[in-house]
Structure formats: structure tokens, C-alpha cells
Design an enzyme around this catalytic site. Structure first.
Site, PDB file in Angstrom:
ATOM      1  N   HIS A  60       0.634  -1.126   0.135  1.00  0.00           N
ATOM      2  CA  HIS A  60       0.060   0.048   0.059  1.00  0.00           C
ATOM      3  C   HIS A  60       0.986   1.264   0.094  1.00  0.00           C
ATOM      4  CE1 HIS A  60      -3.797   1.582   1.647  1.00  0.00           C
ATOM      5  NE2 HIS A  60      -3.366   2.618   0.993  1.00  0.00           N
ATOM      6  N   HIS A  62       1.683   4.971  -2.079  1.00  0.00           N
ATOM      7  CA  HIS A  62       0.906   6.285  -3.068  1.00  0.00           C
ATOM      8  C   HIS A  62       2.207   6.857  -3.558  1.00  0.00           C
ATOM      9  CE1 HIS A  62      -3.399   6.072  -1.516  1.00  0.00           C
ATOM     10  NE2 HIS A  62      -2.708   5.521  -0.483  1.00  0.00           N
ATOM     11  N   LEU A  63       2.364   6.898  -4.945  1.00  0.00           N
ATOM     12  CA  LEU A  63       3.276   7.345  -5.665  1.00  0.00           C
ATOM     13  C   LEU A  63       3.096   8.511  -6.333  1.00  0.00           C
ATOM     14  CD1 LEU A  63       5.079   4.095  -7.224  1.00  0.00           C
ATOM     15  CD2 LEU A  63       5.639   5.400  -4.976  1.00  0.00           C
ATOM     16  N   ARG A  64       2.014   9.217  -6.483  1.00  0.00           N
ATOM     17  CA  ARG A  64       1.701  10.332  -7.031  1.00  0.00           C
ATOM     18  C   ARG A  64       1.936  10.597  -8.214  1.00  0.00           C
ATOM     19  NH1 ARG A  64      -1.567  10.541  -2.853  1.00  0.00           N
ATOM     20  NH2 ARG A  64      -0.631  11.226  -0.877  1.00  0.00           N
ATOM     21  N   ASN A  94      -4.802   6.310  -7.251  1.00  0.00           N
ATOM     22  CA  ASN A  94      -5.355   7.649  -6.897  1.00  0.00           C
ATOM     23  C   ASN A  94      -4.321   8.788  -7.641  1.00  0.00           C
ATOM     24  OD1 ASN A  94      -3.976   7.224  -4.724  1.00  0.00           O
ATOM     25  ND2 ASN A  94      -5.033   8.686  -3.664  1.00  0.00           N
ATOM     26  N   HIS A 179     -10.562   0.272   1.194  1.00  0.00           N
ATOM     27  CA  HIS A 179     -10.483   1.125   2.540  1.00  0.00           C
ATOM     28  C   HIS A 179     -11.606   1.210   2.944  1.00  0.00           C
ATOM     29  CE1 HIS A 179      -9.256   5.413   3.799  1.00  0.00           C
ATOM     30  NE2 HIS A 179     -10.436   5.354   4.234  1.00  0.00           N
ATOM     31  N   HIS A 232      -5.215  -1.086   5.566  1.00  0.00           N
ATOM     32  CA  HIS A 232      -5.103  -0.404   7.095  1.00  0.00           C
ATOM     33  C   HIS A 232      -6.123  -0.612   8.161  1.00  0.00           C
ATOM     34  CE1 HIS A 232      -7.471   2.252   4.563  1.00  0.00           C
ATOM     35  NE2 HIS A 232      -6.550   2.640   3.924  1.00  0.00           N
ATOM     36  N   ASP A 305       0.761   2.355   3.700  1.00  0.00           N
ATOM     37  CA  ASP A 305       0.061   3.589   3.283  1.00  0.00           C
ATOM     38  C   ASP A 305       0.806   4.888   3.150  1.00  0.00           C
ATOM     39  OD1 ASP A 305      -2.394   5.005   2.485  1.00  0.00           O
ATOM     40  OD2 ASP A 305      -3.262   4.704   4.464  1.00  0.00           O
ATOM     41  N   HIS A 309       2.711  14.351   0.949  1.00  0.00           N
ATOM     42  CA  HIS A 309       1.791  15.584   0.637  1.00  0.00           C
ATOM     43  C   HIS A 309       3.091  16.675   0.772  1.00  0.00           C
ATOM     44  CE1 HIS A 309      -2.092  14.205   0.367  1.00  0.00           C
ATOM     45  NE2 HIS A 309      -2.025  13.466   1.654  1.00  0.00           N
TER      46      HIS A 309
HETATM   47 ZN   LIG Z   1      -6.974   4.495   2.409  1.00  0.00          ZN
HETATM   48 ZN   LIG Z   2      -3.717   4.511   1.094  1.00  0.00          ZN
END
Ligand SMILES: [Zn+2]
Ligand SMILES: [Zn+2]
Length: 431
Positions: A60, A62-64, A94, A179, A232, A305, A309
Site C-alpha cells: 500500500h 501512493h506514488l503520486r 489515486n 479502504h 489499513h 500507506d 504531501h
Molecule cells: Zn486508504
Molecule cells: Zn492509501
């Protein structure tokens, strides 16, 4: 090409292996594990006093990229991964655009290949643009290399859509990752609902908002025969539901983050927005239940996760700041600190949740040092102390709640296909 990793304590839960031995790598694969071997003419990596484990796998992340490269790119995220001991990571969909079709999936795979760091496995969206309405192109994404589907962060509220998604995912051999959050029950919440939300005057999210969707997804898994993975997991009630589903023999797995194991909602006092994430930090009772579920095997994987940011975004007031913290470079230290050093969870169990546990949950290659496997290996020092300094992170972002913490457990080197990938370490040893 031969390399001997010499004298380390090899712990590989996939084959119940825990012994001090020499591991020989030939042509990028594990070639043998012997009590002692002749190192004449071989390149030698001295691992004495260190633990040699299968390369860690994070389900899990997030690589953006594409879309928010100022927060993280596939290359910077993969660099953070290997610095933290992860040889494989799963990239959540996402991005902008959302990974809901094969061309975005292929873009991620190509970028990861160029970076030549951690292996990156894309997770496709469940629905188009993760809007929760029409199903995304799962078959095409699977063909392009997606390993699972998720609308992480934008939970599928329509249970009929989720049912169809599970049927479709089942037919295409994809795991559905959820999620779990009822958006109506959680509406407006910015932290856990409880004593501290009252104290701080912030709107809370009740445990029930998570648990109603965990229960729903388990029922739909039973109805459809799909494989479901709860992302998570954060409450005692969710752990109980997953435990019961497993005893029923359903194909339900789950992951826990290091921050939910280490912190509670009391950390929100002071309004540090690096304590804001979804699901929120919960109560001490919930945290204790998560640690117990690690111990008894209900939890399959530790997943970060990792959610980068920009500082300007996290600098807002608590209610307005975005959810999420980074985690790749602190995961091992935090997990060992809490689970092993504080709660005496065996180190092999912690390694299991970073290796074969996640590999099996998503049917990924890796997670094992069995002879013949690709030599994806993490070498770490379980006891040395270091201080978290975000300025040294490979990640482009700095949003960690663990800045300044002293952790025990430190990655020394990460090998992928038998090649060193760590380069310089992201953290300084102080002891
Ligand atoms: Zn999530
Ligand atoms: Zn996530």
C-alpha cells in the site's frame, strides 16, 4: 556473477528458516544457503551480526505520479522504498489521471522499469475515476500488469457496485482491496471519535464507520467468492470481524500500518497535521487489539500507506489539512520498536508480515529465499539505534509523525536480483 552474503542470521518465515549461514547468489538468484562456504574468488558481503531476510513487500503505497510529481515520483518513491528495505511496492491508483485503464497501468510499469529501484506493482481502480459508479477496465489493467483493484480513499459506497466489482475481479484473478469507511457515518470527521475529539473540539469518525464496511465486504466476499483485502485495519471490531471470516474459511486478508501500531489519538493533542490520516489514529484499546491480532496471525501484512504531501498542504489548520503520512523509510524501525522491542513479538513474525504475508495476500512473486528465487534480499541490523531525520529521506515529502524519534532497527542494504540498490542510507546510525 556470484555474491556471497556471509555470516548473517538468515530468517525466512516462508521456509521456517532461522539460522546463521552463508547465502550464495548466482546470476541474480538464490543459489544456496550453507552453514559455511568457501569464499575464494567471490564478492563477499559481510553480514555478521545482521539479519538477512527476503526483500520486504509493501502492499500500500501512493506514488503520486502521474499528476502530482511535486509530492513524489515513481523514481523518488522507489528510492524511498529500497532505503526502507522494500524491494516490491504496490502503487495505489489515486493519481491524476486515476489508474483506471491499461495505458496508465503501463505508464507506471514503464517508469518503474526506468528507475531500476524497487519493483512496482500497480493497483488499478475499482470504478472509473474512482467515482463509485461504473466498473473500471479491470481485464485490460490485469493484462497490463495490475495485481489488485482498489478505490482507496474513495470507498465504494454502493454495495451493488461493490458486488459486481467483486464478481468481475474474481473472474479476472484480481484481489479487491477496500479502504473500509462508510462516508455518511464518517462525514466531516477529521480524527477518531472519542475522548480526545471531544477535548480538542474536532469532529470525530466513529469505529462503526470502518466496521460496517468491513462487515459488508466480508458478506460480499462470501456471496461472490472474491478475494478481499482490508486495507489499513484500525479498530478492535474490524480485527474481530476479519478473524471470524478467516475461521469461516473466507478469502479475506488484511494489513496494518506502522502508525496505527505505534500511535493513538492522544497524539493529535498539539494539532500536528502529521497525525492526520484516514483511517484516523484510534484509541489505546484499538491499538492493543491490533498488536494482539499481529501476535495471533489475524493480520497478514504490515503496509505503510505511504502518502506524500507537500509541506504547504500539511501546514493548514487541522480540519483542512489533507490525510496521510509517509512511511517507507520508517516502517522497519517503527514496527520493530513497537512489536519486537516493546511487545516481544518474535522477530520472525514481524519479518513474515513484511515478506511472505503480503506476497500471499496479493499472489505476488517474492517473499522467500527458497533456492532458485530471485535474490531480493533485505539486510538489517535489528538493534542499532538511529534518529529519524526527514531531511535525509529519499522521499520528496516530509510528512512523518516520527520526526526526531529514536528507533531500533535499521536497514543496511537492499538487494534486487542480487544487486545492491540502497546506495547511501537514508538515516544516520547513532549507536
Ligand atoms: Zn486508504
Ligand atoms: Zn492509501
Amino acid at each position: 556473477m556470484k555474491l556471497l552474503i556471509k555470516g548473517g542470521r538468515i530468517i525466512d518465515p516462508s521456509q521456517q528458516l532461522d539460522k546463521t549461514a552463508d547465502l550464495l547468489i548466482e546470476d541474480g538468484r538464490v543459489s544456496s544457503i550453507e552453514d559455511s562456504s568457501n569464499d575464494d574468488g567471490l564478492e563477499v558481503f559481510d553480514a555478521s551480526g545482521l539479519i538477512v531476510a527476503p526483500g520486504f513487500i509493501d502492499l500500500h503505497v501512493h506514488l503520486r505520479e502521474p499528476g502530482e510529481e511535486y509530492k513524489e515520483t515513481i523514481a523518488s518513491g522507489a528510492a524511498a522504498a529500497v532505503a526502507g528495505g522494500f524491494t516490491s511496492i504496490c502503487a495505489m491508483p489515486n493519481t491524476r489521471p486515476v489508474n483506471d485503464n491499461a495505458s496508465v497501468t503501463r505508464f507506471i510499469i514503464d517508469k518503474a522499469r526506468e528507475a531500476r529501484l524497487a519493483r512496482v506493482y500497480p493497483v488499478g481502480a475499482i470504478t472509473r475515476e474512482s467515482k463509485g459508479e461504473e466498473l473500471a477496465e479491470m481485464a485490460e489493467m490485469k493484462q497490463a500488469g495490475a495485481v489488485a483493484v482498489s478505490d482507496d480513499g474513495r470507498p465504494v459506497m454502493d454495495s451493488q457496485v461493490m458486488r459486481h466489482a467483486m464478481e468481475y475481479a474474481r473472474d479476472h484473478g484480481l484481489v479487491v482491496v477496500d479502504h473500509c469507511q462508510d462516508l455518511h457515518l464518517a462525514a466531516g470527521g477529521v480524527m477518531n471519535e472519542g475522548r480526545y475529539s471531544t477535548l480538542l473540539g474536532l469532529k470525530g469518525m466513529n469505529n462503526a464507520a470502518e466496521q460496517t464496511h468491513v462487515a459488508r465486504d466480508i458478506m460480499l466476499a462470501e456471496l461472490t467468492g472474491a478475494r478481499v483485502h482490508i486495507a489499513h485495519i484500525s479498530t478492535a471490531g474490524s480485527v474481530e470481524l476479519v478473524g471470524r471470516a478467516k475461521r469461516q474459511g473466507l478469502a479475506v486478508t488484511c494489513e496494518v500500518t506502522p502508525h496505527h501500531l505505534a500511535l493513538t489519538d492522544s497524539a493529535v493533542v498539539g494539532f500536528d497535521t502529521n497525525t492526520k490520516m484516514s483511517p484516523p489514529l484510534r484509541s489505546e484499546e484499538d491499538r492493543a487489539a491490533l498488536i494482539e491480532a499481529v501476535r495471533d496471525g489475524t493480520i497478514d501484512a504490515i503496509a505503510t500507506d505511504h502518502a506524500p504531501h507537500h509541506p504547504d498542504e500539511k501546514m493548514l489548520e487541522y480540519d483542512r489539512a489533507p490525510n496521510g503520512v509517509i512511511g517507507l523509510e520508517t516502517a522497519l524501525g517503527v514496527a520493530l520498536n513497537v512489536l519486537h522491542h516493546s511487545y516481544a513479538v518474535p522477530i520472525a513474525r514481524v519479518i513474515e508480515m513484511l515478506t511472505i504475508g503480503p506476497a500471499q495476500a496479493f499472489s505476488l512473486p517474492g517473499g522467500s529465499l527458497a533456492v532458485g528465487s530471485p535474490a531480493d534480499i533485505t539486510v538489517f541490523d535489528p538493534a542499532s539505534e538511529w534518529t529519524v531525520d526527514v531531511q535525509r529521506f529519499k522521499s520528496k515529502s516530509r510528512n512523518t509523525p516520527f520526526e526526531g524519534w529514536t528507533l531500533r532497527g535499521h536497514v543496511i542494504e537492499t538487494f534486487i536480483d542480487g544487486e545492491r540498490r540502497t546506495g547511501t542510507s537514508s538515516s544516520e546510525q547513532s549507536g
